[in-house]
Scaffold this motif. Structure first.
Motif, PDB file in Angstrom:
ATOM      1  N   LEU A  14    -137.719 -22.709  41.696  1.00  0.00           N
ATOM      2  CA  LEU A  14    -138.598 -21.334  42.213  1.00  0.00           C
ATOM      3  C   LEU A  14    -136.634 -20.649  42.101  1.00  0.00           C
ATOM      4  CD1 LEU A  14    -140.593 -22.121  45.363  1.00  0.00           C
ATOM      5  CD2 LEU A  14    -141.570 -20.939  43.399  1.00  0.00           C
ATOM      6  N   PHE A  15    -136.079 -21.318  42.227  1.00  0.00           N
ATOM      7  CA  PHE A  15    -134.483 -20.531  42.396  1.00  0.00           C
ATOM      8  C   PHE A  15    -134.960 -20.288  40.512  1.00  0.00           C
ATOM      9  CE2 PHE A  15    -132.963 -22.402  46.116  1.00  0.00           C
ATOM     10  CZ  PHE A  15    -132.828 -20.668  46.965  1.00  0.00           C
ATOM     11  N   LEU A  16    -134.495 -21.277  40.132  1.00  0.00           N
ATOM     12  CA  LEU A  16    -134.700 -20.576  38.297  1.00  0.00           C
ATOM     13  C   LEU A  16    -135.314 -19.341  37.871  1.00  0.00           C
ATOM     14  CD1 LEU A  16    -133.775 -24.312  36.840  1.00  0.00           C
ATOM     15  CD2 LEU A  16    -132.043 -22.003  36.996  1.00  0.00           C
ATOM     16  N   VAL A  17    -136.477 -19.556  38.401  1.00  0.00           N
ATOM     17  CA  VAL A  17    -137.380 -18.090  38.134  1.00  0.00           C
ATOM     18  C   VAL A  17    -137.123 -16.576  38.545  1.00  0.00           C
ATOM     19  CG1 VAL A  17    -139.869 -17.241  38.312  1.00  0.00           C
ATOM     20  CG2 VAL A  17    -139.513 -20.142  37.328  1.00  0.00           C
ATOM     21  N   THR A  18    -136.468 -16.846  40.320  1.00  0.00           N
ATOM     22  CA  THR A  18    -135.782 -15.634  40.494  1.00  0.00           C
ATOM     23  C   THR A  18    -134.818 -15.391  40.646  1.00  0.00           C
ATOM     24  OG1 THR A  18    -136.955 -16.566  42.877  1.00  0.00           O
ATOM     25  CG2 THR A  18    -135.409 -15.128  43.069  1.00  0.00           C
ATOM     26  N   PHE A  19    -133.912 -16.146  40.190  1.00  0.00           N
ATOM     27  CA  PHE A  19    -133.023 -15.392  39.591  1.00  0.00           C
ATOM     28  C   PHE A  19    -133.454 -14.984  37.782  1.00  0.00           C
ATOM     29  CE2 PHE A  19    -130.506 -18.371  42.151  1.00  0.00           C
ATOM     30  CZ  PHE A  19    -130.177 -16.917  43.568  1.00  0.00           C
ATOM     31  N   THR A  20    -133.880 -15.255  37.415  1.00  0.00           N
ATOM     32  CA  THR A  20    -134.018 -15.219  35.414  1.00  0.00           C
ATOM     33  C   THR A  20    -135.394 -13.895  35.610  1.00  0.00           C
ATOM     34  OG1 THR A  20    -134.827 -17.102  34.754  1.00  0.00           O
ATOM     35  CG2 THR A  20    -135.770 -15.304  33.533  1.00  0.00           C
ATOM     36  N   CYS A  21    -136.309 -14.011  37.228  1.00  0.00           N
ATOM     37  CA  CYS A  21    -136.852 -12.319  37.206  1.00  0.00           C
ATOM     38  C   CYS A  21    -135.395 -10.853  38.075  1.00  0.00           C
ATOM     39  CB  CYS A  21    -137.702 -12.235  38.426  1.00  0.00           C
ATOM     40  SG  CYS A  21    -139.170 -13.099  37.264  1.00  0.00           S
ATOM     41  N   LEU A 119    -136.419 -14.787  49.791  1.00  0.00           N
ATOM     42  CA  LEU A 119    -138.033 -14.929  49.280  1.00  0.00           C
ATOM     43  C   LEU A 119    -137.918 -16.903  48.572  1.00  0.00           C
ATOM     44  CD1 LEU A 119    -138.538 -11.507  47.733  1.00  0.00           C
ATOM     45  CD2 LEU A 119    -139.397 -12.375  50.606  1.00  0.00           C
ATOM     46  N   THR A 120    -137.102 -17.198  47.767  1.00  0.00           N
ATOM     47  CA  THR A 120    -136.535 -18.090  47.150  1.00  0.00           C
ATOM     48  C   THR A 120    -137.277 -19.227  48.538  1.00  0.00           C
ATOM     49  OG1 THR A 120    -136.269 -17.255  45.648  1.00  0.00           O
ATOM     50  CG2 THR A 120    -136.257 -20.022  45.687  1.00  0.00           C
ATOM     51  N   LEU A 121    -136.276 -19.237  49.446  1.00  0.00           N
ATOM     52  CA  LEU A 121    -136.513 -20.165  50.383  1.00  0.00           C
ATOM     53  C   LEU A 121    -137.345 -20.245  50.992  1.00  0.00           C
ATOM     54  CD1 LEU A 121    -132.883 -19.845  52.093  1.00  0.00           C
ATOM     55  CD2 LEU A 121    -133.913 -22.125  50.850  1.00  0.00           C
ATOM     56  N   ILE A 122    -137.936 -18.914  51.435  1.00  0.00           N
ATOM     57  CA  ILE A 122    -139.365 -19.320  52.416  1.00  0.00           C
ATOM     58  C   ILE A 122    -140.623 -19.910  51.306  1.00  0.00           C
ATOM     59  CG2 ILE A 122    -141.119 -17.575  53.176  1.00  0.00           C
ATOM     60  CD1 ILE A 122    -138.849 -15.330  54.397  1.00  0.00           C
ATOM     61  N   SER A 123    -140.875 -18.611  50.182  1.00  0.00           N
ATOM     62  CA  SER A 123    -142.124 -19.859  49.279  1.00  0.00           C
ATOM     63  C   SER A 123    -141.620 -21.095  49.406  1.00  0.00           C
ATOM     64  CB  SER A 123    -142.036 -19.617  48.315  1.00  0.00           C
ATOM     65  OG  SER A 123    -140.828 -18.887  47.184  1.00  0.00           O
ATOM     66  N   SER A 124    -140.687 -21.504  48.661  1.00  0.00           N
ATOM     67  CA  SER A 124    -140.509 -23.533  48.514  1.00  0.00           C
ATOM     68  C   SER A 124    -140.198 -23.890  50.224  1.00  0.00           C
ATOM     69  CB  SER A 124    -138.763 -23.656  47.701  1.00  0.00           C
ATOM     70  OG  SER A 124    -137.652 -23.025  49.009  1.00  0.00           O
TER      71      SER A 124
END
Length: 144
Positions: A14-21, A119-124
Motif C-alpha cells: 500500500l505504501f508503494l502504490v500510494t507514493f507512486t500515485c 490514508l495508507t495507514l488507515i487502509s492498511s
C-alpha cells in the motif's frame, strides 16, 4: 507465512502504490495546473473588464478621453480646472494579474505525502484486521 509477515506485506504494498500515485499525480497536476489556471484567469479578467465597460456605459461614467456616453448621446465632461464634481465617481486604473507561475511547491508536496501516509495507514489497518482473522495456511489449502 506468519500473520505479521503478511501484514507487513500489505502495508509495504500500500505504501508503494500510494507514493507512486502521489509522485505521478503531483507531476501531472503541476504540469497541467499552470496552463489551465492562466486560461481561466485570462477569461475571468476579460469578463470583468467587459462587465466594467458595460456598467460604465450604462451609468454614464467618463471614458479615458473625458467623454461621457449616456443613452447613446456623447457629451464632453472635461473640466478645465481638473476638479471632480461632488458625488461623481472617479475612474481609476485597475491592474489585474496576467498570469500565475506555479501553484505547486515543496510544502504542497509534503502535505500530499502526509495525507497519503495517513490514508495508507488507515487502509492498511483495515486490511491487516481482515487478514488477521484468518489463518493464511487454511486460506491457501481451501482454494480450488
Amino acid at each position: 507465512m506468519k500473520k505479521g509477515k503478511v501484514s507487513l506485506q500489505f502495508i509495504t504494498e500500500l505504501f508503494l502504490v500510494t507514493f507512486t500515485c502521489i509522485i505521478i499525480g503531483a507531476g501531472v497536476g503541476a504540469a497541467v495546473s499552470v496552463p489551465i489556471t492562466n486560461s481561466l484567469l485570462k477569461s475571468q479578467v476579460s469578463s470583468v473588464e467587459a462587465a466594467a465597460t458595460t456598467q460604465a456605459s450604462s451609468f454614464g461614467r467618463p471614458n479615458a478621453n473625458g467623454t461621457t456616453t449616456n443613452s447613446g448621446t456623447t457629451t464632453n465632461s472635461k473640466n478645465n480646472d481638473n476638479m471632480a464634481t461632488p458625488g461623481a465617481i472617479v475612474a481609476t486604473t485597475t491592474n489585474y494579474i496576467s498570469e500565475v507561475s506555479s501553484a505547486t511547491n515543496f510544502t504542497v508536496i509534503l502535505q500530499l505525502m502526509g495525507i497519503g501516509i495517513i490514508l495508507t495507514l488507515i487502509s492498511s489497518c483495515a486490511a491487516v484486521i481482515f487478514v488477521l482473522r484468518y489463518e493464511p495456511l487454511k486460506i491457501l489449502t481451501n482454494r480450488d
